[in-house]
Every structure is written in C-alpha cells, then in structure tokens.
Scaffold this active site. Structure first.
Site, PDB file in Angstrom:
ATOM      1  N   ASN A   1       1.107  -1.578   0.068  1.00 37.53           N
ATOM      2  CA  ASN A   1       0.040  -0.167  -0.301  1.00 37.53           C
ATOM      3  C   ASN A   1       1.513   1.575   0.113  1.00 37.53           C
ATOM      4  O   ASN A   1       1.354   1.744   1.381  1.00 37.53           O
ATOM      5  CB  ASN A   1      -0.686  -0.428   1.254  1.00 37.53           C
ATOM      6  CG  ASN A   1      -2.120   1.647   1.024  1.00 37.53           C
ATOM      7  OD1 ASN A   1      -1.683   1.815   0.358  1.00 37.53           O
ATOM      8  ND2 ASN A   1      -2.249   1.646   2.859  1.00 37.53           N
TER       9      ASN A   1
ATOM     10  N   LYS B   1       0.235   4.499  -0.288  1.00 36.77           N
ATOM     11  CA  LYS B   1      -0.424   5.408   0.388  1.00 36.77           C
ATOM     12  C   LYS B   1      -0.737   6.665  -0.561  1.00 36.77           C
ATOM     13  O   LYS B   1      -0.532   6.770  -1.777  1.00 36.77           O
ATOM     14  CB  LYS B   1      -0.312   5.549   1.845  1.00 36.77           C
ATOM     15  CG  LYS B   1      -0.120   4.205   2.759  1.00 36.77           C
ATOM     16  CD  LYS B   1      -0.416   4.806   4.672  1.00 36.77           C
ATOM     17  CE  LYS B   1       0.647   3.286   5.295  1.00 36.77           C
ATOM     18  NZ  LYS B   1      -0.095   3.640   6.088  1.00 36.77           N
TER      19      LYS B   1
ATOM     20  N   HIS C   1      -9.925   0.207   5.683  1.00 40.56           N
ATOM     21  CA  HIS C   1      -8.261   0.455   5.968  1.00 40.56           C
ATOM     22  C   HIS C   1      -8.579   1.941   6.981  1.00 40.56           C
ATOM     23  O   HIS C   1      -9.052   3.063   6.774  1.00 40.56           O
ATOM     24  CB  HIS C   1      -7.236   1.081   4.825  1.00 40.56           C
ATOM     25  CG  HIS C   1      -6.120   1.778   5.206  1.00 40.56           C
ATOM     26  ND1 HIS C   1      -5.309   2.429   6.323  1.00 40.56           N
ATOM     27  CD2 HIS C   1      -5.199   1.098   4.910  1.00 40.56           C
ATOM     28  CE1 HIS C   1      -4.059   2.226   5.807  1.00 40.56           C
ATOM     29  NE2 HIS C   1      -3.857   1.033   5.948  1.00 40.56           N
TER      30      HIS C   1
ATOM     31  N   GLU D   1      -6.974   4.533   8.277  1.00 37.77           N
ATOM     32  CA  GLU D   1      -6.948   5.486   8.018  1.00 37.77           C
ATOM     33  C   GLU D   1      -8.010   5.724   7.027  1.00 37.77           C
ATOM     34  O   GLU D   1      -8.633   7.450   7.168  1.00 37.77           O
ATOM     35  CB  GLU D   1      -5.349   6.333   6.385  1.00 37.77           C
ATOM     36  CG  GLU D   1      -4.716   5.989   7.817  1.00 37.77           C
ATOM     37  CD  GLU D   1      -3.127   5.815   7.458  1.00 37.77           C
ATOM     38  OE1 GLU D   1      -3.512   5.127   5.866  1.00 37.77           O
ATOM     39  OE2 GLU D   1      -1.942   5.138   7.110  1.00 37.77           O
TER      40      GLU D   1
ATOM     41  N   GLU E   1      -5.780  -5.802  10.419  1.00 36.15           N
ATOM     42  CA  GLU E   1      -4.361  -4.279  10.423  1.00 36.15           C
ATOM     43  C   GLU E   1      -4.418  -3.856  12.047  1.00 36.15           C
ATOM     44  O   GLU E   1      -5.737  -3.368  11.910  1.00 36.15           O
ATOM     45  CB  GLU E   1      -4.068  -3.098   9.206  1.00 36.15           C
ATOM     46  CG  GLU E   1      -4.608  -3.468   8.009  1.00 36.15           C
ATOM     47  CD  GLU E   1      -3.767  -3.109   6.976  1.00 36.15           C
ATOM     48  OE1 GLU E   1      -2.594  -3.263   6.857  1.00 36.15           O
ATOM     49  OE2 GLU E   1      -4.346  -1.875   7.021  1.00 36.15           O
TER      50      GLU E   1
ATOM     51  N   GLY F   1       2.196   1.913  10.898  1.00 35.81           N
ATOM     52  CA  GLY F   1       3.063   3.427  10.618  1.00 35.81           C
ATOM     53  C   GLY F   1       3.473   3.274  12.394  1.00 35.81           C
ATOM     54  O   GLY F   1       3.871   4.581  11.639  1.00 35.81           O
TER      55      GLY F   1
ATOM     56  N   SER G   1       3.723  -2.137  10.321  1.00 27.57           N
ATOM     57  CA  SER G   1       4.812  -2.609  10.357  1.00 27.57           C
ATOM     58  C   SER G   1       4.856  -3.811  10.148  1.00 27.57           C
ATOM     59  O   SER G   1       6.539  -4.185  10.663  1.00 27.57           O
ATOM     60  CB  SER G   1       5.288  -1.922  11.821  1.00 27.57           C
ATOM     61  OG  SER G   1       4.401  -0.759  11.799  1.00 27.57           O
TER      62      SER G   1
HETATM   63  C1  PEP Z   1      -1.070  -0.225   5.528  1.00 30.43           C
HETATM   64  O1  PEP Z   1      -1.141   0.974   5.619  1.00 30.43           O
HETATM   65  O2  PEP Z   1      -1.514  -0.253   5.576  1.00 30.43           O
HETATM   66  C2  PEP Z   1       0.103  -0.474   6.919  1.00 30.43           C
HETATM   67  C3  PEP Z   1       0.258  -1.704   6.808  1.00 30.43           C
HETATM   68  O3  PEP Z   1       0.996   0.180   7.243  1.00 30.43           O
HETATM   69  P1  PEP Z   1       2.785   0.028   7.398  1.00 30.43           P
HETATM   70  O4  PEP Z   1       2.918  -1.499   7.095  1.00 30.43           O
HETATM   71  O5  PEP Z   1       3.507   1.061   7.209  1.00 30.43           O
HETATM   72  O6  PEP Z   1       1.972  -0.249   9.011  1.00 30.43           O
END
Ligand code: PEP
Length: 251
Positions: A9, A11, A95, A97, A167, A173, A212
C-alpha cells in the site's frame, strides 16, 4: 491450498519520477509464481504503474473506489468500473486511515465493497482495533463487528472473491508490530467466524496481516498457520525490502 499474498500500500506517496524508480526496482525482483504480489499506488499513478508492470506478474489495485459501480456525477471519486477498465484487479476497502481520518462508516464501506465486486474488482477488506480497544480487551469484538457488517449484509459467499487484511490500528505506521501469536489469535478468530457460516469459504480466503511488516519480522509472522501474507505500507516503498518480504511469504 491458499496462495500466499503480499500487497504493498503506497498510500499518498510518490511522484512520477519516484514511481518510475520504484517500478524499475520491482521489475528486477526475482519472480516466484508461488506468491501473489500486488501494489496499490495512489489513483494518480495507477495508469503509470499498470503500464510499467506489464508482464511482471505483479497485480495492481486501487486504495479507494466510489460507492457506486458506474461513472457519474460524484466529484472527486473514481468509479470501480473506471478502475477495472484501466486494468486494476483489487481495491482496498475500510483501511483504518479511511475509517478514521475520512470518517467512512460501515454503511459506506458496504456500498464500496459491493460496487467493487459488481465491477469485477476483488475487495481487500481491512479490519482491526485501536490501541484503546485492545487495552480494553475488545479486539475480537471489534474485528467480529467489522466483519459481520459485510457478512450480515451480503452473506458470507462474497468472501469467495475477497481478501481480508487484519490491521491493528496501533501497529500501522508506528513501528509497533503485533507479535506473531497476537496476530495468529485474531486471524484464527476471523477464520472461525467465517467457518460458522461456510467452512469452504473460510478455508480458502486469504487473511493478510498488516502493521509495520518489514523484511526482519515477515518470516515469523507469515509462519503462523492462519496468516497468508501481508499488507505492507512503509516497507513497500523500497523495492528491495518489499522483495525480501515477498520472498519470506514464499518460504
Ligand atoms: C498499511 O498502511 O496498511 C500498513 C500496514 O502500513 P505500515 O506497514 O507502514 O504499518
């Protein structure tokens, strides 16, 4: 039985030049048919990425799509039919966000999920708890509710053509990762919830972990029985790191 999958992703990152550089790195990665690899660039760069990854075996998805299948009067949105015409195969739905920052409700996510499937796009449904919810012991309750929102509206069979990404919001992040056992416990609960409705759908659906994921922790996470790969944010912006995560999913 389930093919491992690693999805990147990107973003709201990238310029045309930066994307071109990343594509060059991705094209050089050793290919393994064992792992399904996908990337989700910003809407602006989807066309560039589809063209740049022709013949690479890497699938391209969108990070968002509209609540209605067809093009029309919906300023600022992109219809799933437009994405499908461009060559997109997947779309992220829910997601954190978008749930938290853009305020997308369960009702909006249901519409997005259905509109995407109506256009032949495979939704990647993202679910997960906040830190506050985890600390209150509500992780499984939250994840179950987010999954039920789709199952109760459309029936479990829609997951024959969808992917689920667990997630935990506190791990996205932040550099904090759920331990392999913490992630496995939630993945097992998700699969059990699906199995109550349809054992075959539950056994086949790919459950990705996101939060992460890096080359250094991917193998341990992907080694758990109900973790079928990862949804990777930050680490997917570096082709070598992303390649190492993809290799971990194949081992
Ligand atoms: C994501 O945005 O779906 C995500 C898992 O980000 P990160 O790997 O940076 O934590």
């Amino acid at each position: 039985m389930r093919r491992p999958m690693v999805a990147g992703n990107w973003k709201m990152h990238g310029t045309r030049a930066g994307v071109a550089e990343l594509l060059e790195g991705l094209r050089k990665l050793p290919r393994s048919g064992e792992v399904e690899v996908a990337v989700f660039p910003s809407s602006l760069h989807i066309g560039q990425v589809i063209d740049g990854l022709q013949g690479s075996g890497i699938t391209v998805g969108a990070q968002n799509s509209a609540i209605q299948p067809e093009q029309g009067a919906l300023t600022g949105e992109v219809a799933p039919s437009q994405l499908a015409e461009l060559g997109c195969k997947l779309v992220l739905v829910g997601h954190s966000e978008r749930r938290q920052v853009m305020g997308e409700s369960e009702n909006v996510l249901q519409q997005k999920f259905a509109a995407a499937q109506a256009c032949g796009l495979k939704p990647v449904l993202c679910i997960g708890e906040t830190l506050e919810e985890r600390e209150a012991g509500k992780t499984l309750e939250v994840v179950e509710r987010q999954l039920s929102s789709i199952i109760d509206t459309f029936g479990v069979a829609v997951f024959a053509n969808a992917v689920i990404a667990y997630e935990p919001v506190w791990a996205i992040g932040t550099g904090l990762t759920a331990s392999p056992q913490q992630a496995q416990d939630v993945h097992a609960a998700i699969r059990a919830q699906l199995a109550k409705e349809d054992a075959e759908v539950a056994a086949r659906v790919q459950l990705l972990y996101g939060g992460s994921v890096k080359a250094s922790n991917a193998a341990e996470l992907f080694g758990m029985p109900d973790i079928d790969g990862g949804l990777v944010g930050g680490a997917s912006l570096n082709a070598d790191e992303f390649g190492a995560i993809c290799r971990a999913a194949g081992n």
